[in-house]
Motif scaffolding. Structure first.
Motif, PDB file in Angstrom:
ATOM      1  N   ASP A 380       0.848  -1.188   0.000  1.00 31.55           N
ATOM      2  CA  ASP A 380       0.000   0.000   0.000  1.00 31.55           C
ATOM      3  C   ASP A 380       0.887   1.241   0.000  1.00 31.55           C
ATOM      4  N   PRO A 381       0.849   2.049  -1.047  1.00 30.40           N
ATOM      5  CA  PRO A 381       1.707   3.235  -1.083  1.00 30.40           C
ATOM      6  C   PRO A 381       1.319   4.283  -0.055  1.00 30.40           C
ATOM      7  N   SER A 382       0.056   4.275   0.397  1.00 29.48           N
ATOM      8  CA  SER A 382      -0.380   5.280   1.376  1.00 29.48           C
ATOM      9  C   SER A 382       0.080   4.945   2.779  1.00 29.48           C
ATOM     10  N   GLY A 383       0.379   3.665   3.022  1.00 29.15           N
ATOM     11  CA  GLY A 383       0.796   3.249   4.359  1.00 29.15           C
ATOM     12  C   GLY A 383      -0.355   3.049   5.319  1.00 29.15           C
ATOM     13  N   ALA A 392     -18.263  -0.922   4.531  1.00 27.77           N
ATOM     14  CA  ALA A 392     -17.428  -1.260   3.378  1.00 27.77           C
ATOM     15  C   ALA A 392     -15.982  -1.494   3.802  1.00 27.77           C
ATOM     16  N   LEU A 393     -15.386  -2.517   3.252  1.00 25.69           N
ATOM     17  CA  LEU A 393     -13.970  -2.793   3.473  1.00 25.69           C
ATOM     18  C   LEU A 393     -13.175  -2.149   2.340  1.00 25.69           C
ATOM     19  N   LEU A 394     -12.221  -1.305   2.712  1.00 24.99           N
ATOM     20  CA  LEU A 394     -11.395  -0.628   1.726  1.00 24.99           C
ATOM     21  C   LEU A 394      -9.969  -1.147   1.816  1.00 24.99           C
ATOM     22  N   LEU A 395      -9.427  -1.515   0.694  1.00 24.31           N
ATOM     23  CA  LEU A 395      -8.030  -1.922   0.612  1.00 24.31           C
ATOM     24  C   LEU A 395      -7.335  -0.997  -0.370  1.00 24.31           C
ATOM     25  N   PHE A 396      -6.469  -0.145   0.146  1.00 29.27           N
ATOM     26  CA  PHE A 396      -5.729   0.779  -0.693  1.00 29.27           C
ATOM     27  C   PHE A 396      -6.689   1.657  -1.494  1.00 29.27           C
ATOM     28  N   GLY A 397      -7.842   1.998  -0.898  1.00 28.15           N
ATOM     29  CA  GLY A 397      -8.812   2.837  -1.580  1.00 28.15           C
ATOM     30  C   GLY A 397      -9.767   2.085  -2.469  1.00 28.15           C
ATOM     31  N   GLN A 398      -9.641   0.756  -2.549  1.00 27.12           N
ATOM     32  CA  GLN A 398     -10.517  -0.067  -3.390  1.00 27.12           C
ATOM     33  C   GLN A 398     -11.597  -0.693  -2.522  1.00 27.12           C
ATOM     34  N   PRO A 409      -5.212  -3.724 -12.559  1.00 23.90           N
ATOM     35  CA  PRO A 409      -4.113  -4.641 -12.834  1.00 23.90           C
ATOM     36  C   PRO A 409      -4.529  -6.094 -12.662  1.00 23.90           C
ATOM     37  N   GLN A 410      -3.953  -6.944 -13.479  1.00 27.13           N
ATOM     38  CA  GLN A 410      -4.197  -8.367 -13.382  1.00 27.13           C
ATOM     39  C   GLN A 410      -2.878  -9.103 -13.465  1.00 27.13           C
ATOM     40  N   ALA A 411      -2.880 -10.327 -12.962  1.00 27.86           N
ATOM     41  CA  ALA A 411      -1.686 -11.149 -13.089  1.00 27.86           C
ATOM     42  C   ALA A 411      -2.092 -12.575 -13.387  1.00 27.86           C
ATOM     43  N   ARG A 412      -1.206 -13.320 -14.001  1.00 24.21           N
ATOM     44  CA  ARG A 412      -1.490 -14.707 -14.351  1.00 24.21           C
ATOM     45  C   ARG A 412      -0.183 -15.488 -14.323  1.00 24.21           C
ATOM     46  N   PRO A 413      -0.249 -16.789 -14.455  1.00 20.50           N
ATOM     47  CA  PRO A 413       1.001 -17.526 -14.477  1.00 20.50           C
ATOM     48  C   PRO A 413       1.888 -17.253 -15.680  1.00 20.50           C
ATOM     49  N   THR A 414       1.525 -16.295 -16.526  1.00 25.49           N
ATOM     50  CA  THR A 414       2.451 -15.881 -17.562  1.00 25.49           C
ATOM     51  C   THR A 414       2.727 -14.392 -17.493  1.00 25.49           C
ATOM     52  N   SER A 415       2.344 -13.727 -16.426  1.00 25.78           N
ATOM     53  CA  SER A 415       2.640 -12.305 -16.331  1.00 25.78           C
ATOM     54  C   SER A 415       2.535 -11.853 -14.891  1.00 25.78           C
ATOM     55  N   ILE A 416       3.027 -10.663 -14.635  1.00 24.68           N
ATOM     56  CA  ILE A 416       2.855 -10.063 -13.319  1.00 24.68           C
ATOM     57  C   ILE A 416       2.160  -8.731 -13.518  1.00 24.68           C
ATOM     58  N   SER A 417       1.295  -8.357 -12.584  1.00 24.77           N
ATOM     59  CA  SER A 417       0.438  -7.209 -12.842  1.00 24.77           C
ATOM     60  C   SER A 417       1.167  -5.900 -12.732  1.00 24.77           C
ATOM     61  N   GLU A 418       0.563  -4.873 -13.297  1.00 27.63           N
ATOM     62  CA  GLU A 418       1.016  -3.508 -13.072  1.00 27.63           C
ATOM     63  C   GLU A 418       0.689  -3.190 -11.625  1.00 27.63           C
ATOM     64  N   GLY A 419       1.668  -3.042 -10.786  1.00 28.80           N
ATOM     65  CA  GLY A 419       1.422  -2.924  -9.350  1.00 28.80           C
ATOM     66  C   GLY A 419       1.300  -1.508  -8.869  1.00 28.80           C
ATOM     67  N   ARG A 420       1.185  -1.383  -7.558  1.00 28.65           N
ATOM     68  CA  ARG A 420       0.996  -0.090  -6.930  1.00 28.65           C
ATOM     69  C   ARG A 420       2.312   0.503  -6.461  1.00 28.65           C
ATOM     70  N   ALA A 421       3.362  -0.270  -6.503  1.00 33.17           N
ATOM     71  CA  ALA A 421       4.675   0.209  -6.094  1.00 33.17           C
ATOM     72  C   ALA A 421       5.725  -0.559  -6.866  1.00 33.17           C
ATOM     73  N   ASP A 422       6.975  -0.171  -6.717  1.00 34.79           N
ATOM     74  CA  ASP A 422       8.056  -0.857  -7.419  1.00 34.79           C
ATOM     75  C   ASP A 422       8.030  -2.326  -7.128  1.00 34.79           C
ATOM     76  N   GLY A 423       8.269  -3.124  -8.147  1.00 35.57           N
ATOM     77  CA  GLY A 423       8.253  -4.576  -7.981  1.00 35.57           C
ATOM     78  C   GLY A 423       9.613  -5.110  -7.591  1.00 35.57           C
ATOM     79  N   ILE A 424      10.373  -5.611  -8.536  1.00 31.93           N
ATOM     80  CA  ILE A 424      11.686  -6.145  -8.234  1.00 31.93           C
ATOM     81  C   ILE A 424      12.636  -4.973  -8.138  1.00 31.93           C
ATOM     82  N   VAL A 425      13.182  -4.728  -6.981  1.00 29.63           N
ATOM     83  CA  VAL A 425      13.932  -3.501  -6.734  1.00 29.63           C
ATOM     84  C   VAL A 425      15.308  -3.584  -7.361  1.00 29.63           C
ATOM     85  N   ASP A 426      15.724  -2.504  -8.023  1.00 27.12           N
ATOM     86  CA  ASP A 426      17.068  -2.470  -8.591  1.00 27.12           C
ATOM     87  C   ASP A 426      18.129  -2.548  -7.515  1.00 27.12           C
TER      88      ASP A 426
END
Length: 426
Positions: A380-383, A392-398, A409-426
């Motif tokens: 959650d980028p908001s913390g 209503a239950l809200l998760l990260f504003g959803q 965003p969606q993900a599947r066993p052939t992709s990873i979703s467009e996320g809310r924060a950086d994924g694999i960190v440099d």
């Protein structure tokens, strides 16, 4: 690949993406246009699949079949994956379908499977009087139907009701049999008749069987198979020869994926991932209680990371249960049950962790779970984390009860979703 331009290139990429999601395309129904495109560009598509993935493409008038063999089968645990018994019944059904007419019913198939398993001592006998056995048989039949081997001449709802009635011991269901597809339903690099045992069915190359070194072509194909099948490929998970090949040819491989799939490949210090919501067939996060509980747990797990550390880390059993209990406490007011069980830490763990494993975000570990770098994409980028506002239950504003947005965003066993924060960190 250089010839994949304009309308021809667009049509080829559409077929490639479709076949990687659904290895069997039938002219009947929604895939008619894709089947026509595949036949128009048959030669180019065969060359691409053969060179990049090593998977044969079968092109017929009414059916397109990609003989797809995963590079790392079973890497991603999936709650929807059939049990070992259902897989066994799937194969047994294929064996008995060879002697069936063009139309059959469950009771006939059950009798044939019972006779086959009774005749061979090495096979576990099918017991049609057992409710669990009948349920597993229906699950295997539905897998065959999903692959086009079986088709119902009736309305889908009527067939589903008939299947449930069979499970209850009170009914039957009728199917049309596609014998051509039945012969191509099981794909493995070693023909079953030549395999010494189940463990040898998935050996992909002669080099592996003989303990030799893979050629550059075999290494490239192995890496490409991982990249199109897994949500994210971590360098630390790769065999040394694949890791070395990737370090030298990473730009070439990512360029082939971008051109062949019309997608984006995220390259980070810890690995690679295809980032493409349109390439998804499984949604995460989804508008379901289990999915949202998994997302809430992912947020808390991401918070356990050492800010100075960018690699995988272990969350031990006791701490994992504490975090799951915290998720349960936060959501129980509006989500009292998960999969018909009262929400508590144990229930959250049971249903949430497999979801996170499915997308390569965590892995099992003897001391707890191994949290992978890509999980940071779902923090959650908001913390603020999970919040309960009114009913209503809200998760990260959803809003949990809101319908999923089309651009979510969606993900599947052939992709990873467009996320809310950086994924694999440099």
């Amino acid at each position: 690949m250089k010839g994949w331009t304009g309308q021809e290139g667009h049509e080829c990429r559409e077929v490639v993406r479709a076949l990687l999601r659904t290895p069997v395309l039938r002219r009947e129904g929604r895939h008619r246009r894709l089947v026509d495109q595949a036949r128009r560009h048959e030669e180019q598509l065969r060359i691409w699949f053969d060179r990049q993935l090593g998977w044969p493409l079968v092109v017929e008038r009414d059916v397109i079949r990609l003989l797809k063999i995963p590079e790392d089968p079973g890497r991603i645990p999936d709650p929807a994956v059939p049990s070992s018994r259902q897989c066994a019944l799937y194969c047994l059904l294929l064996a008995v379908l060879a002697d069936c007419d063009r139309q059959t019913v469950i009771s006939e198939l059950a009798e044939r499977v019972t006779a086959l398993t009774t005749a061979h001592r090495g096979l576990r006998r099918f017991d049609a009087t057992s409710t669990r056995e009948r349920r597993d048989l229906v699950a295997a039949l539905r897998l065959l139907a999903a692959g086009g081997v079986l088709r119902s001449p009736r309305d889908a709802g009527v067939t589903a009701d008939s299947e449930q009635a069979y499970v209850a011991g009170l009914g039957n269901a009728i199917y049309d049999v596609d014998h051509r597809l039945a012969t191509a339903a099981v794909v493995c690099p070693v023909p079953p008749s030549q395999a010494h045992g189940p463990e040898t069915l998935l050996r992909v190359t002669e080099g592996e069987i003989g303990g030799g070194t893979r050629t550059d072509t075999e290494l490239r194909q192995a890496l490409m198979r991982r990249l199109v099948d897994d949500p994210v490929v971590y360098l630390e998970d790769l065999p040394p020869d694949q890791r070395e090949y990737l370090s030298v040819h990473r730009e070439e491989l990512t360029a082939e994926l971008v051109l062949g799939l019309d997608t984006r490949v995220e390259v980070r210090a810890q690995g690679l991932a295809i980032v493409d919501s349109r390439f998804s067939d499984i949604e995460f996060p989804a508008a379901s209680a289990v999915s949202m509980a998994a997302l809430a747990l992912a947020d808390l797990l991401a918070g356990e990371a050492d800010p100075a550390q960018t690699d995988s880390f272990v969350v031990e059993h006791d701490r994992l249960f504490e975090l799951a209990s915290l998720v349960a406490k936060r959501i129980c007011r509006v989500v009292p049950n998960l999969e018909r069980k009262p929400v508590d830490g144990s229930v959250v763990l049971k249903h949430s962790v497999p979801v996170l494993m499915q997308f390569g975000l965590v892995d099992p570990h003897e001391d707890g779970i191994l949290v992978r770098p890509a999980l940071a994409r779902y923090r959650d980028p908001s913390g603020r984390g999970v919040r309960v506002t009114g009913q209503a239950l809200l998760l990260f504003g959803q809003d949990l009860d809101a319908s999923p947005r089309q651009d979510k965003p969606q993900a599947r066993p052939t992709s990873i979703s467009e996320g809310r924060a950086d994924g694999i960190v440099d």
